[in-house]
Write a protein that holds these residues in place. Structure first.
Motif, PDB file in Angstrom:
ATOM      1  N   HIS A 299     128.280  72.824 -32.949  1.00 11.50           N
ATOM      2  CA  HIS A 299     129.601  72.345 -32.572  1.00 11.50           C
ATOM      3  C   HIS A 299     130.370  72.003 -33.852  1.00 11.50           C
ATOM      4  O   HIS A 299     129.784  71.558 -34.838  1.00 11.50           O
ATOM      5  N   PRO A 300     131.697  72.194 -33.870  1.00  3.35           N
ATOM      6  CA  PRO A 300     132.481  71.847 -35.066  1.00  3.35           C
ATOM      7  C   PRO A 300     132.287  70.419 -35.556  1.00  3.35           C
ATOM      8  O   PRO A 300     132.350  70.160 -36.762  1.00  3.35           O
ATOM      9  N   TRP A 301     132.045  69.457 -34.650  1.00  5.31           N
ATOM     10  CA  TRP A 301     131.811  68.081 -35.093  1.00  5.31           C
ATOM     11  C   TRP A 301     130.574  68.008 -35.998  1.00  5.31           C
ATOM     12  O   TRP A 301     130.544  67.264 -36.968  1.00  5.31           O
ATOM     13  N   TYR A 302     129.553  68.781 -35.660  1.00  4.74           N
ATOM     14  CA  TYR A 302     128.332  68.756 -36.458  1.00  4.74           C
ATOM     15  C   TYR A 302     128.531  69.441 -37.806  1.00  4.74           C
ATOM     16  O   TYR A 302     127.933  69.049 -38.804  1.00  4.74           O
TER      17      TYR A 302
ATOM     18  N   TRP B 108     128.062  60.157 -38.076  1.00  3.75           N
ATOM     19  CA  TRP B 108     128.651  61.020 -37.048  1.00  3.75           C
ATOM     20  C   TRP B 108     130.085  61.340 -37.402  1.00  3.75           C
ATOM     21  O   TRP B 108     130.729  60.649 -38.209  1.00  3.75           O
ATOM     22  N   PRO B 109     130.649  62.365 -36.817  1.00  2.00           N
ATOM     23  CA  PRO B 109     132.011  62.768 -37.148  1.00  2.00           C
ATOM     24  C   PRO B 109     133.041  61.669 -36.869  1.00  2.00           C
ATOM     25  O   PRO B 109     132.803  60.770 -36.069  1.00  2.00           O
ATOM     26  N   ARG B 110     134.174  61.789 -37.523  1.00  3.97           N
ATOM     27  CA  ARG B 110     135.232  60.798 -37.312  1.00  3.97           C
ATOM     28  C   ARG B 110     135.781  60.862 -35.899  1.00  3.97           C
ATOM     29  O   ARG B 110     136.250  59.881 -35.361  1.00  3.97           O
ATOM     30  N   HIS B 111     135.761  62.043 -35.316  1.00  7.15           N
ATOM     31  CA  HIS B 111     136.341  62.226 -33.983  1.00  7.15           C
ATOM     32  C   HIS B 111     135.233  62.659 -33.034  1.00  7.15           C
ATOM     33  O   HIS B 111     134.858  63.819 -32.972  1.00  7.15           O
ATOM     34  N   LYS B 112     134.709  61.710 -32.293  1.00  2.14           N
ATOM     35  CA  LYS B 112     133.608  62.009 -31.370  1.00  2.14           C
ATOM     36  C   LYS B 112     134.186  62.470 -30.035  1.00  2.14           C
ATOM     37  O   LYS B 112     135.291  62.106 -29.667  1.00  2.14           O
ATOM     38  N   PRO B 113     133.430  63.266 -29.277  1.00  2.41           N
ATOM     39  CA  PRO B 113     133.937  63.757 -27.985  1.00  2.41           C
ATOM     40  C   PRO B 113     134.088  62.623 -26.987  1.00  2.41           C
ATOM     41  O   PRO B 113     133.430  61.605 -27.067  1.00  2.41           O
TER      42      PRO B 113
ATOM     43  N   GLU C 133     131.209  69.263 -39.458  1.00  2.03           N
ATOM     44  CA  GLU C 133     131.889  68.263 -40.282  1.00  2.03           C
ATOM     45  C   GLU C 133     130.891  67.319 -40.936  1.00  2.03           C
ATOM     46  O   GLU C 133     130.995  67.000 -42.130  1.00  2.03           O
ATOM     47  N   VAL C 134     129.905  66.860 -40.163  1.00  3.70           N
ATOM     48  CA  VAL C 134     128.871  65.997 -40.731  1.00  3.70           C
ATOM     49  C   VAL C 134     128.050  66.769 -41.761  1.00  3.70           C
ATOM     50  O   VAL C 134     127.714  66.247 -42.825  1.00  3.70           O
TER      51      VAL C 134
END
Length: 332
Positions: A74-77, A327-332, A79-80
């Motif tokens: 996922h894009p959030w991962y 974790w990412p700055r913007h979590k789902p 980012e991390v």
């Protein structure tokens, strides 16, 4: 950064080791297992790590790192992962594949089409796009699940295939129509999938798949001639596509992976860039001496490339990550 001795930073009694870590999704963690005994011959321990262990880690072992399997994340991962990439690089260790520069399958196809490298393109149903050239096939973007339709000859067939895929549970944001661009090799009489590895600043020829079908996934024994294998062997030393493969992987943000391509009407056509390719070697009992020799060269080149890349590090030494966002700055 090479740790050739410990005298300046570490106690004299420290033990040095050479570790190569490959980070993948858990389900696809066996892709480099054939490399393990090969790299052990030069003192490198290849260790697999899964993303769900890598991302929340507060420290990571010192060594060389390969970040892989991006198209299953996922894009959030991603980012991390980028923050960990930076931390490892700043600590002085080689890290292959910057998550920020990763291009998805559709982005790769369109980039190479725009650059004039490929003569085919793709269309995204999620954007309301429909194919304007045929034939095409329908497939998923994420992962490597392969083609989910036959070759589609016209707009009506494409529309029907899309509706069928949605009915089967595929999501429209994960679907793409890809223009068909393949042909049987006119000399060999069968389909060939060519490939090249990018590892750091090196480009290595990979083994060719010779197959009856245009997807050329696993190959069919007996399709290639000794002349075909002799050409493959010659290219292990002098690879005619090395500069092109370097340009392509640079464009697509890949410093570790495999480029799969075909040669159609004398032109290279890039099909995909796989950041987590399964690495296999030619069986020792293959009937072709040229194929066996090419396989041995392939094995030796992979080994020497990693041998030049992986540093010595003190056993048990880690890179501290406690200052990083877990974790990412913007979590789902």
């Amino acid at each position: 950064m090479q740790y050739n001795n410990c005298q300046s930073r570490w106690p004299k009694e420290c033990i040095l080791q050479r570790n190569l870590f490959v980070v993948t999704t858990r389900k696809y963690a066996a892709t480099t297992r054939n490399l393990v005994p090969v790299l052990q011959t030069v003192g490198i321990e290849l260790q697999q790590m899964c993303w769900d262990d890598f991302l929340p880690a507060l420290s990571l072992p010192q060594g060389a790192w390969v970040l892989a399997d991006f198209d299953r994340l996922h894009p959030w991962y991603l980012e991390v992962a980028a923050s960990r990439f930076d931390a490892l690089v700043e600590a002085g260790f080689p890290v292959l594949n910057d998550p920020r520069r990763f291009l998805s399958r559709a982005s790769v196809i369109r980039t190479l089409f725009a650059q004039g490298i490929n003569s085919f393109t793709c269309w995204l149903p999620a954007f309301g796009e429909v194919p304007v050239r045929f034939p095409v096939f329908l497939r998923t973007l994420a992962g490597h699940r392969g083609v989910i339709s036959d070759l589609l000859a016209d707009a009506a067939a494409a529309s029907a295939a899309l509706e069928q895929a949605l009915t089967q549970g595929f999501t429209i944001t994960d679907l793409v129509f890809v223009e068909y661009r393949a042909a049987a090799d006119p000399g060999a009489g069968h389909f060939q999938k060519h490939a090249a590895y990018r590892i750091g600043d090196k480009v290595l020829r990979a083994m060719t798949v010779n197959d009856d079908g245009w997807m050329a996934k696993t190959g069919t024994l007996g399709r290639a001639t000794e002349e075909t294998y002799a050409t493959e062997l010659a290219e292990m030393t002098t690879y005619p596509h090395a500069d092109l493969m370097r340009r392509i992987t640079d464009l697509c943000g890949c410093t570790y992976g495999r480029v799969d391509f075909g040669i159609v009407d004398g032109k290279v056509e890039i099909y995909e860039i796989n950041t987590n390719p399964a690495i296999g070697f030619v069986e020792a009992d293959h009937p072709s001496p040229s194929r066996r020799a090419a396989g041995e060269m392939n094995r030796a080149q992979l080994c020497s490339t990693f041998d030049a890349m992986v540093p010595e590090t003190p056993k048990g030494a880690n890179v501290n990550l406690r200052h990083l966002t877990v974790w990412p700055r913007h979590k789902p």
